[in-house]
Design an enzyme around this catalytic site. Structure first.
Site, PDB file in Angstrom:
ATOM      1  N   HIS A  48       0.816  -1.211   0.000  1.00  0.00           N
ATOM      2  CA  HIS A  48       0.000   0.000   0.000  1.00  0.00           C
ATOM      3  C   HIS A  48       0.847   1.258   0.000  1.00  0.00           C
ATOM      4  O   HIS A  48       2.049   1.221   0.255  1.00  0.00           O
ATOM      5  CB  HIS A  48      -0.987   0.008   1.174  1.00  0.00           C
ATOM      6  CG  HIS A  48      -0.345   0.037   2.534  1.00  0.00           C
ATOM      7  ND1 HIS A  48       0.140   1.191   3.106  1.00  0.00           N
ATOM      8  CD2 HIS A  48      -0.128  -0.944   3.428  1.00  0.00           C
ATOM      9  CE1 HIS A  48       0.617   0.918   4.303  1.00  0.00           C
ATOM     10  NE2 HIS A  48       0.481  -0.380   4.529  1.00  0.00           N
TER      11      HIS A  48
ATOM     12  N   CYS B 272       3.262  -4.875   6.520  1.00  0.00           N
ATOM     13  CA  CYS B 272       2.840  -4.437   5.198  1.00  0.00           C
ATOM     14  C   CYS B 272       4.032  -3.888   4.411  1.00  0.00           C
ATOM     15  O   CYS B 272       5.039  -3.508   4.986  1.00  0.00           O
ATOM     16  CB  CYS B 272       1.764  -3.360   5.299  1.00  0.00           C
ATOM     17  SG  CYS B 272       0.151  -4.019   5.761  1.00  0.00           S
TER      18      CYS B 272
END
Length: 153
Positions: A63, A79
């Site tokens: 992301h 992440c």
């Protein structure tokens, strides 16, 4: 990827893609960082940034970020963070089902990592946490909270 205790390796597939995704921090992240919001609508101030690509059935994502200074500093909860313009470019080029390989590694020589000490009185979003546990690594029993991010407007 990820700070100490949240590193992982393995193979996943992109199972979903979202533009300006909403963010719901996992329970484990809220327990470590109780100042976090329980929900954050997608937009420029959201910690998932402009685009997110969801990895398998995990809570890990590739992301964007509204804190580009954290990229490469091993501060995420697993992440893969990218500049918003870079994640937008990647988002446009990959399809759901694309294979993602996360390989073991460490910070480049001379790379400093961010402090894990909380900022007193600060509140705000933070990167995604591992809810179901890491894919190929191990989860620590005690994890210090990340510092609260700073929103620049």
């Amino acid at each position: 990827v990820g700070r100490d205790g949240f590193t992982w390796t393995g193979v996943q597939k992109i199972t979903r893609k979202a533009e300006w995704p909403d963010w719901h921090p996992p329970t484990e992240m809220i327990e470590r960082q109780p100042y976090l919001p329980r929900f954050m609508a997608g937009g420029p101030g959201n910690p998932l940034g402009a685009r997110a690509m969801y990895l398998g059935s995990t809570v890990y994502r590739i992301h964007g970020t509204n804190q580009p200074s954290t990229i490469g500093k091993f501060v995420s909860s697993g992440c893969i963070g990218m500049l918003n313009e870079d994640v937008s470019d990647l988002f446009d080029r990959v399809k759901v089902g694309t294979r993602v390989v996360v390989m073991p590694g460490g910070p480049p020589p001379g790379t400093a990592t961010a402090s894990a000490a909380p900022v007193p009185g600060a509140a705000g979003p933070a990167p995604m946490a591992a809810q179901a546990g890491p894919v190929g690594g191990t989860q620590p029993t005690v994890v210090p909270p990340l510092p609260a991010p700073v929103t620049v407007r």
